[in-house]
Motif scaffolding. Structure first.
Motif, short mmCIF file in Angstrom:
data_model
loop_
_atom_site.label_atom_id
_atom_site.label_comp_id
_atom_site.label_asym_id
_atom_site.label_seq_id
_atom_site.Cartn_x
_atom_site.Cartn_y
_atom_site.Cartn_z
N VAL A 31 10.25 5.54 3.90
CA VAL A 31 9.39 6.48 3.05
C VAL A 31 9.87 7.44 2.99
CG1 VAL A 31 7.17 6.36 1.94
CG2 VAL A 31 7.81 4.39 3.14
N THR A 53 14.19 7.66 1.91
CA THR A 53 14.37 7.27 1.09
C THR A 53 13.88 7.95 -0.54
OG1 THR A 53 13.84 5.35 1.66
CG2 THR A 53 13.95 4.56 -0.42
N GLN A 54 11.77 8.34 -0.23
CA GLN A 54 12.20 9.69 -1.64
C GLN A 54 13.24 10.94 -1.82
OE1 GLN A 54 8.05 9.09 -3.12
NE2 GLN A 54 9.56 9.57 -4.59
N ARG A 60 7.87 3.48 9.78
CA ARG A 60 8.25 3.13 8.14
C ARG A 60 7.36 4.54 7.33
NH1 ARG A 60 7.09 -2.40 6.61
NH2 ARG A 60 7.52 -3.25 8.04
N ASP A 119 7.54 4.99 -6.45
CA ASP A 119 7.27 4.86 -5.46
C ASP A 119 8.61 4.22 -4.51
OD1 ASP A 119 6.02 4.49 -2.88
OD2 ASP A 119 4.08 3.60 -3.84
N PRO A 120 8.58 4.35 -3.54
CA PRO A 120 9.69 3.56 -2.37
C PRO A 120 9.13 2.36 -1.93
CG PRO A 120 9.12 6.70 -2.08
CD PRO A 120 8.54 6.31 -3.02
N ARG A 121 7.79 2.54 -2.22
CA ARG A 121 6.96 1.27 -1.32
C ARG A 121 6.95 0.27 -2.59
NH1 ARG A 121 3.69 5.24 1.36
NH2 ARG A 121 3.28 5.97 -0.61
N TYR A 144 12.51 0.89 0.39
CA TYR A 144 13.00 1.64 1.41
C TYR A 144 13.46 1.00 2.27
CZ TYR A 144 8.44 0.39 4.10
OH TYR A 144 7.32 -0.68 4.29
#
Lengths: 228, 309
Positions: A104, A107-108, A100, A120-122, A81
């Protein structure tokens, strides 16, 4: 001595134009001019018929032009992300803290829309496969480029399955109305994706053809100089 | 198996437990001793927070220790004739100035920070020796001493608040502001950062100014604690600070850093020094131990993230 001369190239919304040529033909120079990395010493760049002048990549990005570089320009230790929002991070509140959570979520959503499968975008980018990384770089360009996406060898060194997925992503971007300038060494790919193909040779434009109206042999002949 | 991210906390607890058991009779766990560790650690913590930014951006600042000495001497010297406020301002100005010169050479002339700060370390250390002819300068301003060194707030040393303030500010800037994200991006992939519009040169300049300023503040805190300044202040700090930061999980080659980790790392270094002193080791032997710990930390940080230790 100039790197490029006599180039006249246009790319319309919802169109894919391929740029082909041998090594040293000037493809990367065209990409760098359009991306604002190397401002041209003469000539004009027009965006929606308006002449523009880029002093750096930021100028191009402000006008909705984004690039997927051959090396992808991803920060591998950073999460997906953060890469998606690199240089344009979302902030919130009077202290302008990084948002953040919002990055996230966005992005997802974007990855799902483009069918880029990342758990997971993280996740850090270095934990992803080559195809997933390419997906992130393309999704980033798709998200930010309102007008033009320039792609420099988007499937170089990729396997067949990953190449198919990336090509599908490129088609989706075209279907969303983006103008796409595609640099590729693979003529098969050019004929699968592009509406038109522009051939460069030694810094000059040999010609432009509609992919439906030409053949691989003719394009190869133009690249090698056997046909003008 | 433990992830590298948690290594610093495990190491902290292990070292605490080790000294608590082996040095129990020497009063390691006494309140006086623990607060002493905090006092001794504060200048290192302040610098460690700044160095997290520097290393995360893929740069290094070797001039830290020399800036500590020069800013301490300038602070003490100016204070004698012009009072504490001007003294502190002059000391901070020195650090900021050295940081700006370092940053300018790195950002504008594109010189490697390793060489630039190696050179400025020599220049600054020489200046520190020259301006007072190797003499120490005493400080008697009670207000200055209370605020910057020896004062307590209840049972808590005033220095602890400087450390906490530096960590809070550093954590906010590093984790919650765009600047911190840009520092990491620059250290991770400079070309990518540039291509996405991040002003790489500004980031490099800024981290070196932050580093110089933090070193100056550390010098001022030393001056307050020992009630005077000398060219030997901060001499050993470069090794300690970098060890603390790297042990704390910041990657020596950029792209990854932790301010909280640096705090814990500096507490580890403080505990180590304190424990070794209580064990009767000489200062030379302490240096060896610190060096070995740094070597261990670098060995670990060179491994890709995600590799278990």
């Amino acid at each position: 001595m100039v790197a490029l001369q006599g180039i006249t190239l246009d790319v319309g919304a919802g169109e894919i134009v391929a740029l082909v040529g041998d090594n040293g033909a000037g493809k990367s120079t065209v990409v760098n001019c359009v991306a604002g990395v190397h401002p041209p010493t003469s000539g004009q760049i027009l965006v929606e018929d308006e002449p523009v002048r880029f002093t750096g990549p930021l100028d191009a990005r402000r006008l909705g032009i984004d690039v997927v570089f051959q090396d992808l320009a991803l920060a591998s230790a950073q999460p997906v992300y953060m890469n998606m929002f690199l240089g344009r991070e979302l902030v919130t509140g009077p202290l302008r803290r990084l948002d953040r959570g919002a990055m996230v979520v966005q992005t997802q959503t974007l990855l799902e829309e483009l069918d880029v499968r990342i758990d997971d975008p993280r996740q850090a980018v270095r934990e992803l496969s080559g195809g997933q990384r390419q997906g992130v770089a393309i999704a980033r360009a798709a998200h930010w480029a309102q007008r033009v996406v320039v792609m420099d060898e988007p499937t170089a060194a990729m396997g067949v399955a990953e190449t198919e997925r990336v090509e599908e992503l490129i088609r989706r971007m075209r279907d969303r109305g983006r103008a796409i300038l595609l640099v590729s060494h693979s003529l098969d790919q050019v004929f699968r994706l592009a509406d038109r193909v522009c051939v460069l040779r030694r810094g000059t434009q040999v010609g432009i053809r509609r992919t439906r109206e030409t053949t691989g042999d003719e394009v190869v002949a133009m690249i090698t100089g056997l046909r003008k | 198996m433990i992830s590298r991210r948690y290594f610093v906390y495990v190491a902290f607890l292990a070292l605490l437990a080790f000294f608590a058991i082996t040095l129990h009779d020497d009063g390691f766990l006494s309140q006086t001793n623990l607060l002493n560790i905090v006092r001794q650690t504060t200048p290192v913590t302040v610098m460690a927070v700044a160095v997290v930014f520097v290393l995360s951006a893929g740069e290094i600042d070797l001039s830290l220790g020399a800036v500590v000495a020069l800013s301490a001497l300038v602070t003490a010297d100016v204070m004698q004739d012009h009072g504490a406020v001007l003294g502190v301002a002059a000391g901070l100005g020195v650090g900021m100035g050295v940081g700006a010169v370092n940053g300018g050479l790195v950002a504008v002339l594109r010189l490697p920070s390793f060489l630039v700060t190696l050179a400025s370390m020599g220049v600054v250390a020489g200046l520190a020796r020259t301006i007072t002819d190797l003499r120490s300068v005493a400080v008697e301003d009670r207000g200055f001493i209370d605020i910057f060194g020896s004062g307590d707030v209840g049972p808590v040393p005033g220095l602890a608040f400087w450390a906490l303030g530096a960590v809070a500010l550093g954590q906010f800037g590093f984790r919650h502001r765009r600047f911190g994200a840009h520092v990491l991006a620059v250290g991770d992939n400079r070309a990518a950062a540039r291509a996405t519009g991040i002003r790489v040169d500004r980031v490099k300049f800024a981290v070196l100014v932050i580093s110089g300023t933090a070193a100056a503040l550390a010098g001022i805190l030393y001056t307050g604690r020992v009630q005077g300044a000398s060219y030997t202040l901060g001499e050993q700090d470069l090794l300690t600070v970098i060890a603390a930061v790297v042990i704390g999980g910041t990657r020596l080659f950029g792209g990854q850093g932790s301010v909280i980790g640096a705090l814990v790392g500096s507490l580890i270094m403080g505990m180590l020094t304190n424990g070794l002193i209580l064990s009767g080791l000489s200062s030379s032997e302490q240096l060896v131990a610190q060096g070995l710990l740094l070597l261990l930390a670098i060995t670990l940080t060179a491994r890709p993230e995600g590799d278990p230790i």
